[in-house]
Design an enzyme around this catalytic site. Structure first.
Site, PDB file in Angstrom:
ATOM      1  N   HIS A  54      35.437  34.851  40.329  1.00 36.07           N
ATOM      2  CA  HIS A  54      36.634  34.013  40.260  1.00 36.07           C
ATOM      3  C   HIS A  54      37.258  33.919  41.650  1.00 36.07           C
ATOM      4  O   HIS A  54      37.056  34.798  42.500  1.00 36.07           O
ATOM      5  CB  HIS A  54      37.646  34.611  39.286  1.00 36.07           C
ATOM      6  CG  HIS A  54      37.246  34.483  37.857  1.00 36.07           C
ATOM      7  ND1 HIS A  54      38.152  34.559  36.823  1.00 36.07           N
ATOM      8  CD2 HIS A  54      36.040  34.291  37.272  1.00 36.07           C
ATOM      9  CE1 HIS A  54      37.528  34.414  35.665  1.00 36.07           C
ATOM     10  NE2 HIS A  54      36.232  34.248  35.917  1.00 36.07           N
ATOM     11  N   GLU A  56      40.255  34.378  42.847  1.00 36.36           N
ATOM     12  CA  GLU A  56      41.108  35.483  43.271  1.00 36.36           C
ATOM     13  C   GLU A  56      40.274  36.703  43.648  1.00 36.36           C
ATOM     14  O   GLU A  56      40.544  37.355  44.659  1.00 36.36           O
ATOM     15  CB  GLU A  56      42.096  35.855  42.153  1.00 36.36           C
ATOM     16  CG  GLU A  56      43.078  34.760  41.814  1.00 36.36           C
ATOM     17  CD  GLU A  56      42.604  33.804  40.722  1.00 36.36           C
ATOM     18  OE1 GLU A  56      43.449  33.117  40.131  1.00 36.36           O
ATOM     19  OE2 GLU A  56      41.372  33.737  40.455  1.00 36.36           O
TER      20      GLU A  56
END
Length: 157
Positions: A54, A56
């Protein structure tokens, strides 16, 4: 405030770039320390066959590598969307100071990225979750923890 707008814009641009390149979902993130971007990431789940890739998490990984640390105290995360439960965990483990996000998790859900199952599952008792969890070898599972307690040169986190 102007600085925050510039960094969130960069996170959104990373999300757009990732979509255009076919990397994965429409998510981007940057980690900033003292006004300088130290980590960038866009979602690369489908292109890397890695469900943990992901935006992040990718930005946190790069920031840790750049700064030579596993803790990002003094850093801020700017992300194109409210973090999912996995990314939320990574944010807390990394000890970021603050998170700015653009789209909400409800906007993500509307566009096919619905994390409500995970939010619901975390709140359930372990024996009521959709994926079966069963403890094995509890007496052996404690051994690494006992070794950790005895280790004199450990790096605490």
């Amino acid at each position: 405030m102007e600085e925050h707008v510039l960094f969130i814009k960069q996170a959104i641009e990373l999300a757009i770039e990732g979509v255009n390149q076919g990397d994965g979902g429409p998510f981007g993130a940057v980690v900033v320390k003292d006004g300088v971007i130290v980590g960038r990431g866009n979602n690369a789940v489908t292109s890397s066959n890695d469900p943990t890739a992901h935006a992040e998490v990718m930005a946190i990984r790069e920031a840790c590598k750049t700064l030579g640390t596993f803790q990002l105290n003094g850093c801020i995360l700017y992300t194109s969307c409210e973090p999912c439960p996995m990314c939320l965990g990574a944010i807390y483990w990394a000890r970021l100071d603050k998170v700015y996000y653009s789209a909400t998790r409800h906007v993500a859900s509307y566009h096919g990225f619905d994390d409500s199952l995970i939010y619901d599952e975390v709140a359930r008792p372990i024996n009521q979750r959709k994926i079966d969890f069963e403890q094995l070898s509890a007496e052996n599972g404690i051994k690494p923890f006992n070794l950790w307690l005895q280790k004199e040169d450990k790096i605490k986190y």
